[in-house]
Design a protein around this motif. Sequence first.
Motif: not given
Length: 130
Positions: A51, A54-55, A73, A100
């Motif tokens: 992850c 990209c994050h 969220y 994603m």
Amino acid sequence: MKNLFFILPALFLISCQKETKKESLYPEKTVSAEEKQLELGREIFDGKGMCYSCHKPDQKVIGPSIVEIAKIYKEKNGDIKLFLKEKSEPIVDPSQYSVMKTNFAITKTFSDEELKAVEAYFYSHLKNEK
Ligand code: HEC
């Protein structure tokens, strides 16, 4: 026989000491369980989940930052676990959803425990905000 008067109070004191020791261990246990979960989440995020590519924690790169995702969220009462199972719609940046989407092949192999750990890892970034 006289000795008993010394031994009994001594035993009593020892057993009391043990009691208090036991109690003070409990809070430590709860913290370490939470820490273990975060550690697992971090491991997946930086390891097999990839992850991190990209994050980033608080900066948008290819994907939104962890803080941004966690904030949205929380606000919208979303469920990161469901999203990673492809069972809920994107709510952060739907225009980039196709990028994603390529990760679901990996995230769908995660166990419930792993998904919970990833979710906890995302939310842990909110606690660090002022
Ligand atoms: C190839 C780049 C890439 C990788 C690798 C990647 N992501 Fe993403 N992610 C994105 C992009 C782009 C978005 C924004 C689109 C969106 O919101 O769906 C996104 C959005 C998200 C969202 C918000 C979804 C929503 O509701 O909009 C979550 C949660 C997420 N990623 C988790 C993860 C996790 C966990 C991993 C590792 C298993 C991961 N991502 C790996 C690119 C990536």
